[in-house]
Design a protein around this motif. Structure first.
Motif, PDB file in Angstrom:
ATOM      1  N   LEU A  62     -47.366   0.200  22.187  1.00 47.08           N
ATOM      2  CA  LEU A  62     -48.530   1.055  22.414  1.00 47.08           C
ATOM      3  C   LEU A  62     -49.661   0.763  21.437  1.00 47.08           C
ATOM      4  O   LEU A  62     -50.662   1.476  21.416  1.00 47.08           O
ATOM      5  CB  LEU A  62     -48.126   2.533  22.308  1.00 47.08           C
ATOM      6  CG  LEU A  62     -47.128   3.020  23.361  1.00 47.08           C
ATOM      7  CD1 LEU A  62     -46.736   4.460  23.092  1.00 47.08           C
ATOM      8  CD2 LEU A  62     -47.709   2.881  24.762  1.00 47.08           C
ATOM      9  N   GLU A  65     -53.444   1.153  22.309  1.00 46.24           N
ATOM     10  CA  GLU A  65     -53.581   1.895  23.563  1.00 46.24           C
ATOM     11  C   GLU A  65     -53.926   3.362  23.297  1.00 46.24           C
ATOM     12  O   GLU A  65     -53.686   3.890  22.212  1.00 46.24           O
ATOM     13  CB  GLU A  65     -52.285   1.824  24.369  1.00 46.24           C
ATOM     14  CG  GLU A  65     -51.792   0.423  24.667  1.00 46.24           C
ATOM     15  CD  GLU A  65     -52.667  -0.314  25.669  1.00 46.24           C
ATOM     16  OE1 GLU A  65     -53.633   0.270  26.177  1.00 46.24           O
ATOM     17  OE2 GLU A  65     -52.364  -1.490  25.942  1.00 46.24           O
ATOM     18  N   ALA A 103     -51.159   3.540  18.252  1.00 43.36           N
ATOM     19  CA  ALA A 103     -51.862   4.099  19.410  1.00 43.36           C
ATOM     20  C   ALA A 103     -52.943   5.075  18.961  1.00 43.36           C
ATOM     21  O   ALA A 103     -52.867   5.672  17.883  1.00 43.36           O
ATOM     22  CB  ALA A 103     -50.874   4.805  20.329  1.00 43.36           C
ATOM     23  N   THR A 124     -61.416   5.803  26.874  1.00 39.46           N
ATOM     24  CA  THR A 124     -60.896   4.630  27.586  1.00 39.46           C
ATOM     25  C   THR A 124     -61.932   3.928  28.444  1.00 39.46           C
ATOM     26  O   THR A 124     -61.570   3.089  29.280  1.00 39.46           O
ATOM     27  CB  THR A 124     -59.709   5.046  28.482  1.00 39.46           C
ATOM     28  OG1 THR A 124     -60.173   6.001  29.455  1.00 39.46           O
ATOM     29  CG2 THR A 124     -58.583   5.648  27.668  1.00 39.46           C
ATOM     30  N   HIS A 178     -53.193   4.951  28.887  1.00 41.18           N
ATOM     31  CA  HIS A 178     -52.102   4.003  29.134  1.00 41.18           C
ATOM     32  C   HIS A 178     -50.804   4.740  29.438  1.00 41.18           C
ATOM     33  O   HIS A 178     -50.060   4.387  30.360  1.00 41.18           O
ATOM     34  CB  HIS A 178     -51.917   3.114  27.902  1.00 41.18           C
ATOM     35  CG  HIS A 178     -50.779   2.141  27.986  1.00 41.18           C
ATOM     36  ND1 HIS A 178     -49.461   2.501  27.746  1.00 41.18           N
ATOM     37  CD2 HIS A 178     -50.763   0.811  28.264  1.00 41.18           C
ATOM     38  CE1 HIS A 178     -48.690   1.441  27.881  1.00 41.18           C
ATOM     39  NE2 HIS A 178     -49.454   0.399  28.200  1.00 41.18           N
ATOM     40  N   THR A 179     -50.521   5.818  28.665  1.00 39.54           N
ATOM     41  CA  THR A 179     -49.282   6.570  28.811  1.00 39.54           C
ATOM     42  C   THR A 179     -49.547   8.045  28.550  1.00 39.54           C
ATOM     43  O   THR A 179     -50.330   8.392  27.657  1.00 39.54           O
ATOM     44  CB  THR A 179     -48.198   6.081  27.817  1.00 39.54           C
ATOM     45  OG1 THR A 179     -47.945   4.693  28.034  1.00 39.54           O
ATOM     46  CG2 THR A 179     -46.895   6.863  27.979  1.00 39.54           C
ATOM     47  N   GLY A 228     -50.608   3.021  34.882  1.00 33.18           N
ATOM     48  CA  GLY A 228     -50.214   3.800  33.716  1.00 33.18           C
ATOM     49  C   GLY A 228     -48.794   4.333  33.813  1.00 33.18           C
ATOM     50  O   GLY A 228     -48.117   4.194  34.842  1.00 33.18           O
TER      51      GLY A 228
END
Length: 344
Positions: A165, A168, A191, A232, A238-239, A261
Motif C-alpha cells: 500500500l 496509495e 499509505a 486521489t 485504492h483500498t 479497488g
C-alpha cells in the motif's frame, strides 16, 4: 484461582468464580496473567451470541509472566520463568492440514481458540502451547503486550491480505480499536490514510489525529467522497478497510473505491450487508475477507511496537480490576477499549 466464567448458554450467566488452576502439560507453558484486553467478541459471549460449550473462561487478548515451562521444551531458550510474554489465541491446531503446514493457523478447520472453544485468559493463570507464546521485547511493557492480538489482526488485514500500500490512498471506516490499528499499520507501510467515524466518535477521531493519522473525517458533517476524490485526483481510494460492522457501511464503501479497488471486510456484521454485485463486476472491485491473524502477524506487530512505528495511545484503554467486568464490558459496548488488570 479466579476466572471470569460463562457458565450457561444464553444472555448473561457470567461471573467471577474460583476454578482449579490449569495443569502444565508437555509442550506447554504456564503463564501468570497480568493484563487482558477485551473486545466485542467477549461482549457477544456474555450476550449469548456465541455458540460454544460451557462452562468456559472468557478472554483472549493477554499478556503475563512465565511461571513454568514443560520439561520437553528444549528448543526455545527464550521461554524461561520470569519472561514477559504475550500469546496467540490458538489453543489447539491439528498441525496436519495444508493450512497448518503453511502457518495459516487461522484457517485450520480443527482450530480451537482461547476464550471461545477452550478456556481463555481472563483468569489468574493460563496454559498455552509453546508455539503460541511470544516473548515481549524489552521496550514493550505488559500493558502493550495485551494489545498485541488486536494489532496482529490489523497487520493481517493491512499487510498480509493484499499488495503493498506504499504510496496509495486507503480509507479505514470505524475508529474503534481495530480501525485505529489498521490506520496505524497502513500509515507505517507508507499509505495515505483517511480514518472515518461519526460525530459520536469525535474523541476517537481526535486521538487518531493527535497520533499522526493525516486525515480524519466525521462522515455526518463532512463530505467523505469529496475528501477521497481530492486526495486521489478523482479516481477513488485504492483500498477501503471496513472495521465498523455498521449497517449500510458496505453499501456506501464501494463508491469510494477506484476502478479495480479493494474492499477488505475486517469487522463482523450482525446483519448481512448488501453488496451491489453489478458495481463489483463493472468496476472490477475486489471484495476480500480478513479474519484473525497468524504467527507472522504477531511477529510483525511486535516489531512495529518495538520500533515505535505504531502508537497505541489512540486506543486510550480503560483499566479495571477483574471484579468490575460488568462495567468493563458495558464500556466495550459503548466503543471503549478496556483492559482488565489481574496482577495486584
Amino acid at each position: 484461582m479466579r476466572a471470569l466464567v460463562k457458565y450457561e448458554t444464553g444472555p448473561g450467566h457470567v461471573e467471577v468464580r474460583e476454578v482449579d488452576p490449569p495443569a502444565l502439560s508437555p509442550g506447554h507453558v504456564l503463564i501468570d496473567i497480568a493484563h487482558v484486553a477485551v473486545c466485542g467478541t467477549d461482549r457477544l459471549a456474555v450476550e449469548g451470541s456465541h455458540d460454544f460449550g460451557v462452562a468456559r473462561t472468557l478472554g483472549h487478548e493477554a499478556s503475563g509472566v512465565i511461571a513454568a515451562v514443560a520439561d520437553d521444551i528444549v528448543d526455545r531458550p527464550d521461554l524461561v520463568v520470569g519472561a514477559r510474554v504475550t500469546v496467540e489465541t490458538d489453543a489447539y491446531l491439528c498441525m496436519r492440514c495444508e493450512y497448518c503446514r503453511q502457518e495459516e493457523f487461522n484457517r485450520c478447520p480443527f482450530r480451537k481458540g482461547i476464550g471461545t472453544t477452550t478456556d481463555g485468559a481472563l483468569a489468574d493463570q493460563l496454559v498455552m502451547p509453546e508455539r503460541a507464546v511470544h516473548v515481549l521485547p524489552d521496550g514493550i511493557d505488559l500493558v502493550q503486550g495485551a494489545l498485541t492480538e488486536p494489532l496482529a489482526i490489523a497487520v493481517h488485514a493491512v499487510v498480509e491480505q493484499g499488495p503493498s500500500l506504499s504510496g496509495e490512498v486507503v480509507v479505514v471506516i470505524g475508529p474503534g480499536a481495530i480501525g485505529q490499528l489498521c490506520a496505524q499499520v497502513a500509515r507505517a507501510v507508507g499509505a495515505t490514510v483517511v480514518l472515518v467515524g461519526r460525530t459520536r466518535h469525535h474523541e476517537a477521531l481526535r486521538r487518531a489525529e493527535d497520533a499522526g493519522i493525516p486525515h480524519v473525517v466525521d462522515s455526518e458533517t463532512e463530505d467523505l467522497d469529496a475528501v477521497v476524490k481530492d486526495l486521489t485526483g478523482g479516481y477513488g481510494a485504492h483500498t477501503v478497510f471496513e472495521c465498523s460492522g455498521a449497517p449500510g457501511v458496505v453499501e456506501s464503501s464501494i463508491p469510494l473505491l477506484r476502478r479495480g479497488g479493494r474492499l477488505v471486510l475486517v469487522a463482523f456484521f450482525r446483519e448481512d450487508p448488501h453488496i451491489d454485485i453489478d458495481a463489483v463486476i463493472n468496476r472490477e472491485i475486489e471484495v476480500l475477507g480478513s479474519r484473525g491473524k497468524r504467527p507472522s502477524s504477531y511477529r510483525t506487530a511486535l516489531r512495529l511496537m518495538e520500533s515505535g512505528q505504531v502508537d497505541l495511545t489512540p486506543l486510550s484503554p480503560l483499566h479495571l480490576p477483574l471484579e468490575e467486568w460488568e462495567e468493563g464490558l458495558a464500556e466495550v459496548a459503548a466503543g471503549r477499549k478496556v483492559i482488565f488488570d489481574l496482577r495486584p
